[in-house]
Scaffold this motif. Structure first.
Motif, mmCIF file in Angstrom:
data_model
loop_
_atom_site.group_PDB
_atom_site.id
_atom_site.type_symbol
_atom_site.label_atom_id
_atom_site.label_comp_id
_atom_site.label_asym_id
_atom_site.label_seq_id
_atom_site.Cartn_x
_atom_site.Cartn_y
_atom_site.Cartn_z
ATOM 1 N N THR A 91 24.805 31.238 48.453
ATOM 2 C CA THR A 91 23.787 30.439 49.157
ATOM 3 C C THR A 91 23.335 29.224 48.353
ATOM 4 O O THR A 91 22.829 28.261 48.923
ATOM 5 N N PRO A 94 26.275 25.471 48.866
ATOM 6 C CA PRO A 94 26.584 25.278 50.295
ATOM 7 C C PRO A 94 27.947 24.634 50.553
ATOM 8 O O PRO A 94 28.511 24.803 51.631
ATOM 9 N N ALA A 95 28.461 23.897 49.581
ATOM 10 C CA ALA A 95 29.791 23.286 49.725
ATOM 11 C C ALA A 95 30.703 23.843 48.632
ATOM 12 O O ALA A 95 31.283 23.101 47.830
ATOM 13 N N THR A 97 33.470 25.141 46.237
ATOM 14 C CA THR A 97 34.859 24.757 46.013
ATOM 15 C C THR A 97 35.580 25.863 45.236
ATOM 16 O O THR A 97 34.940 26.743 44.639
ATOM 17 N N ASP A 121 38.559 31.808 52.556
ATOM 18 C CA ASP A 121 37.631 31.023 53.370
ATOM 19 C C ASP A 121 36.296 30.891 52.626
ATOM 20 O O ASP A 121 35.451 31.786 52.675
ATOM 21 N N LEU A 122 36.122 29.772 51.947
ATOM 22 C CA LEU A 122 34.931 29.577 51.111
ATOM 23 C C LEU A 122 33.682 29.231 51.915
ATOM 24 O O LEU A 122 32.593 29.108 51.344
ATOM 25 N N THR A 123 33.819 29.076 53.227
ATOM 26 C CA THR A 123 32.657 28.790 54.064
ATOM 27 C C THR A 123 32.033 30.060 54.629
ATOM 28 O O THR A 123 30.957 30.010 55.232
ATOM 29 N N ASP A 124 32.718 31.196 54.440
ATOM 30 C CA ASP A 124 32.237 32.459 55.008
ATOM 31 C C ASP A 124 31.609 33.315 53.902
ATOM 32 O O ASP A 124 32.276 33.716 52.954
ATOM 33 N N GLN A 125 30.328 33.614 54.043
ATOM 34 C CA GLN A 125 29.599 34.351 53.009
ATOM 35 C C GLN A 125 30.173 35.749 52.796
ATOM 36 O O GLN A 125 30.380 36.171 51.655
#
Length: 238
Positions: A91, A94-95, A97, A121-125
């Protein structure tokens, strides 16, 4: 007093001062002394009231330390602590890498990491947290394999948590001391220093809890367990 002095300073001899005996000046001096004493009392009362936050935090910390020190079984939900720490990491990025994730793993989870999760998938917590949890379980399993019995394992967890608590508490006490000085100075800006202090002290305590989970995670996973010449296990923290 200043007007009186300016008006009569040429009429006085500094080498032979005379006592001012008029009732007006005695009353002014008494009022000034009373105002000074009142300000001192108010400051002492504010300091005591501000210390209430530190006292509450101290009781909570000491209670937890005593529970760890004197209970034979360490009641520690490691999975929940690791989950909370890895969630915090996600959290606060947020971006996120690949480089940031790899750096975090090498700094806080394990040295034994040589992958590069380019397909993750680095956008999925959930995906990221589960990935970190799997690495942490593997590292923790290496340590658990070195313990001769449950007592050794519990002692290890106890040392890890106590070290993290002590480190966080030292920093918290220092921060509360600085906070008291800063907030007291805000009273000149028509703010309520007690409200400001307790609000900031609560924020600081919550931040300390996050830092505590971070330190427990790092000490738990990045520490090294060696055996000396006497066959005794020694723990080294990074």
């Amino acid at each position: 007093m200043q007007k009186y002095y300016k008006k009569r300073r040429r009429q006085t001899d500094p080498a032979h001062p005379k006592e001012i005996t008029t009732r007006k000046f005695r009353r002014a001096i008494a009022q000034a002394q009373e105002a000074s004493d009142s300000a001192d009392r108010q400051q002492r009362r504010k300091s005591l009231e501000m210390d209430e936050s530190a006292q509450i935090q101290r009781q909570l910390i000491i209670g937890e330390r005593n529970r760890l020190l004197y209970h034979q079984q360490v009641d520690l939900d490691l999975a929940a602590i690791l989950q909370a720490e890895f969630t915090r990491f996600f959290t606060t990025h947020p971006a996120l890498t690949v480089d940031q994730l790899v750096r975090y793993i090498l700094d806080n989870v394990t040295y034994q990491y040589f992958a590069r999760p380019t397909t993750l998938d680095l956008t999925d917590q959930t995906t990221v947290v589960d990935y970190l949890m799997n690495i942490a379980r593997t590292e923790l399993g290496r340590k658990q394999a070195t313990f001769a019995d449950t007592k050794e394992e519990n002692d290890f967890y106890r040392i890890v948590v106590l070290k993290a608590i002590d480190e966080c508490w030292v920093e918290e006490i220092d921060g509360l001391s600085q906070l008291q000085t800063i907030v007291t100075s805000r009273s000149t800006a028509q703010r309520n220093p007690l409200y400001e202090y307790h609000k900031e002290a609560l924020r600081s305590y919550n931040a300390m809890r996050h830092d505590l989970y971070h330190r427990i995670t790092r000490h738990l996973l990045m520490s090294t367990i060696d055996v000396n010449k006497k066959g005794e296990k020694q723990i080294y923290f990074v």
